[in-house]
Design an enzyme around this catalytic site. Structure first.
Site, PDB file in Angstrom:
ATOM      1  N   GLU A 172       0.822  -1.225   0.000  1.00  0.00           N
ATOM      2  CA  GLU A 172       0.000   0.000   0.000  1.00  0.00           C
ATOM      3  C   GLU A 172       0.851   1.267   0.000  1.00  0.00           C
ATOM      4  O   GLU A 172       0.616   2.210   0.783  1.00  0.00           O
ATOM      5  CB  GLU A 172      -0.954  -0.002   1.208  1.00  0.00           C
ATOM      6  CG  GLU A 172      -1.988  -1.104   1.123  1.00  0.00           C
ATOM      7  CD  GLU A 172      -3.114  -1.000   2.149  1.00  0.00           C
ATOM      8  OE1 GLU A 172      -3.038  -0.188   3.080  1.00  0.00           O
ATOM      9  OE2 GLU A 172      -4.101  -1.758   1.989  1.00  0.00           O
ATOM     10  N   GLU A 291      -5.321  -8.492  -0.175  1.00  0.00           N
ATOM     11  CA  GLU A 291      -6.035  -8.155   1.064  1.00  0.00           C
ATOM     12  C   GLU A 291      -7.504  -7.981   0.708  1.00  0.00           C
ATOM     13  O   GLU A 291      -7.836  -7.103  -0.112  1.00  0.00           O
ATOM     14  CB  GLU A 291      -5.509  -6.858   1.703  1.00  0.00           C
ATOM     15  CG  GLU A 291      -4.177  -7.013   2.387  1.00  0.00           C
ATOM     16  CD  GLU A 291      -3.740  -5.777   3.160  1.00  0.00           C
ATOM     17  OE1 GLU A 291      -4.604  -5.071   3.710  1.00  0.00           O
ATOM     18  OE2 GLU A 291      -2.518  -5.532   3.191  1.00  0.00           O
TER      19      GLU A 291
HETATM   20  O1  AHR Z   1      -5.021  -5.769   7.102  1.00  0.00           O
HETATM   21  C1  AHR Z   1      -4.920  -4.631   7.896  1.00  0.00           C
HETATM   22  C2  AHR Z   1      -4.205  -3.484   7.184  1.00  0.00           C
HETATM   23  O2  AHR Z   1      -5.028  -3.032   6.132  1.00  0.00           O
HETATM   24  C3  AHR Z   1      -2.913  -3.844   6.502  1.00  0.00           C
HETATM   25  O3  AHR Z   1      -1.830  -3.788   7.368  1.00  0.00           O
HETATM   26  C4  AHR Z   1      -2.803  -2.775   5.461  1.00  0.00           C
HETATM   27  O4  AHR Z   1      -2.076  -3.192   4.347  1.00  0.00           O
HETATM   28  C5  AHR Z   1      -4.242  -2.432   5.131  1.00  0.00           C
HETATM   29  O5  AHR Z   1      -4.456  -1.063   5.130  1.00  0.00           O
END
Ligand code: AHR
Length: 516
Positions: A172, A291
């Site tokens: 990210e 994610e």
């Molecule tokens: O999964 C929780 C967080 O969400 C992770 O660390 C990040 O990559 C995202 O913003």
């Protein structure tokens, strides 16, 4: 209400890749410490891995596991997590405002992956570190021996290389919340140089560049394009992240919002293919949806989601998932399956305690959250060729709320069908499995499925996850308050399946077929 689905044995989207069914372990809250790793727990093995958690992980059946972050990786010195445990430094973790004891690191993670029977996926720090630390980590992990880094691994007790194939180039990096957040140009350059050097150390690596951290980032689209202009030739994957939310307390819209994942995937595919077209390249980047989940109750601003005093393994992001959350989550599973042609890796974020399908009590038991079930069914039953489902279903009007979830941040969406569906044909074993979400909260859905070119031999299993209380949750006291039950009233005759789906229900129907 009636809905009709038509599938044809020869009309397919694509084959699922095993990596589509992955999950994620970050140094975050009690995901590692008190989650997968808890020396001294009555269920811990000699390495400190909780056996009760491992047993649930095997039932959940993730295939690949991302590690060590997440936001955490953007400040992580991987060298802190290897070597004699008593010599490892304690550090401040600025991602989750906690103290990282480093008693669990890369080698312990690899051992845990072997015990859990999952493939490791490692992320490198392209925040506070860069290409040099990344290529050293690859050498430490994957080089057989005879160099300083590979011999260091051997001296730490891991003689054989870990042979880690899948690597994420940072996390990210477009987000201002990230340590050393970067512009697309800055990230595109460091991702390219890291990729080159990592692959010079080990040419067998598969690499994922960071896409936007969410579809609603202001830079979405422009970010992917510029990053890929730099690193297109050097990577195999571009990443996507999505957390569904019900901030607005609008269940029909929440259930519809999984469809935005379909749009997101299709948009990223278009951008990646446009970059390929500019180069007259036949290379097709694949997508790593590394994610995804439902997450909103424990989200919000950093101050609100962390605990003062720099604790070790604080109880943060311990989202308790409801029956309603499991429905939205099931919609996300269907979105992933229906893009199996381009989404070749995906990670449920995360695995234990922090926004997770598995909960534990430190020193106590472990149990399944509501979202455990759709994932386990998708992973255990969803491997094979995804067939294109033609869905004829009544639709409903809905809205989309961005993560702030307020009326001012409300956008209209096209109407969505009440029925969301994926069909997976496992030709080797001879099964056809339907994943079905009835998004109507009021009406049963009379379902007819027309299967063309397939000889159905009979019903293998049919299950539903539903409850009249969409706020119901599982807990330590009531670990099985929500769990799948048998879906009655499934009939098979003349190539047609019929079933009655309860209001607000997630369902699977699995038929036996002739193999191949
Ligand atoms: O999964 C929780 C967080 O969400 C992770 O660390 C990040 O990559 C995202 O913003």
């Amino acid at each position: 209400m009636k809905a009709q689905v038509t599938i044809d044995r020869d009309v397919a989207i694509g084959d699922t890749h095993d990596r589509l069914f992955g999950a994620f372990v970050e140094h975050l809250g009690r995901c590692v410490y008190g989650g997968i790793f808890e020396p001294g727990h009555p269920e811990a093995d000699e390495k400190g891995f909780r056996r009760d958690v491992l047993a649930l992980v095997k039932e959940l059946a993730p295939t690949i596991m991302r590690y060590p972050g997440g936001n955490f990786v953007s400040g992580y010195n991987w060298e802190d997590g290897v070597g004699p445990v008593e010599q490892r430094p304690r550090r401040l973790d600025l991602a989750w405002m906690s103290t990282e004891p480093n008693t669990f690191g890369t080698n312990e993670f690899i051992d845990w992956c072997r015990a859990a029977d999952v493939e490791p996926m490692l992320a490198v720090n392209l925040g506070t570190r860069g290409a040099d630390a990344a290529r050293n980590l690859v050498e430490y992990c994957n080089h057989p021996g005879g160099t300083a880094w590979s011999d260091l691994r051997r001296s730490h007790g891991w003689e054989k290389p870990h042979d880690i194939k899948f690597w994420c180039l940072g996390n990210e990096v477009d987000g201002p919340w990230q340590m050393e957040h970067k512009t697309a140009r800055e990230y595109g350059r460091v991702a390219t140089e890291s990729a080159k050097m990592m692959k010079w150390v080990d040419p067998s690596l598969e690499l994922a560049a960071c896409g936007s951290s969410a579809r609603n980032m202001p830079t979405f689209g422009a970010w992917e394009r510029e990053v890929l202009e730099h690193c297109f030739e050097h990577v195999e994957f571009i990443s996507l992240h999505t957390y569904l939310n019900n901030y607005a307390d609008d269940m029909p819209s929440f259930l519809a919002s999984a469809d935005l994942m379909d749009s997101f995937i299709e948009e990223v595919v278009s951008i990646a293919d446009a970059v390929a077209a500019e180069r007259r390249s036949s290379k097709r980047l694949m997508l790593s949806f590394d994610e995804w989940n439902v997450w909103y109750r424990t989200r919000g601003k950093k101050e609100g989601r962390t605990v003062p005093g720099w604790p070790v393994a604080p109880k943060i992001l311990e989202e308790i998932y409801t029956m309603g959350d499991a429905l939205a989550f099931g919609g996300a599973c269907i979105s992933l399956l229906n893009h199996a042609d381009r989404v070749k890796a995906a990670c449920l974020a995360q695995l234990v305690n922090a926004i997770a399908p598995i909960m534990t009590e430190t020193g106590g038991p472990a149990w399944r959250q509501t979202i455990f079930y759709p994932f386990a069914q998708m992973s255990n039953l969803g491997r094979g060729r995804v067939l294109r489902s033609r869905v004829e279903s009544p639709t409903y009007a809905t809205s989309y709320y961005d993560p702030r979830g307020t009326q001012e941040h409300r956008f209209s969406m096209p109407e969505v069908p009440y029925l969301k569906c994926a069909a997976v044909h496992d030709r080797d074993e001879g099964f056809l499995t339907l994943f079905l979400l009835n998004r109507s909260l009021d009406d049963v859905l009379d379902l007819r499925v027309d299967t063309r070119g397939m000889e159905l031999l009979g019903l293998d299993r049919a299950e539903q996850l539903c409850d009249s209380d969409l706020a119901a949750v599982n807990s330590r006291e009531q670990p099985e308050r929500i769990k799948p039950s048998i879906l009655e009233q499934v009939r098979i005759a003349d190539g047609q399946i019929s079933a009655v789906l309860q209001p607000g229900s997630w369902n699977i129907i699995r038929m036996k077929m002739l193999a191949a």
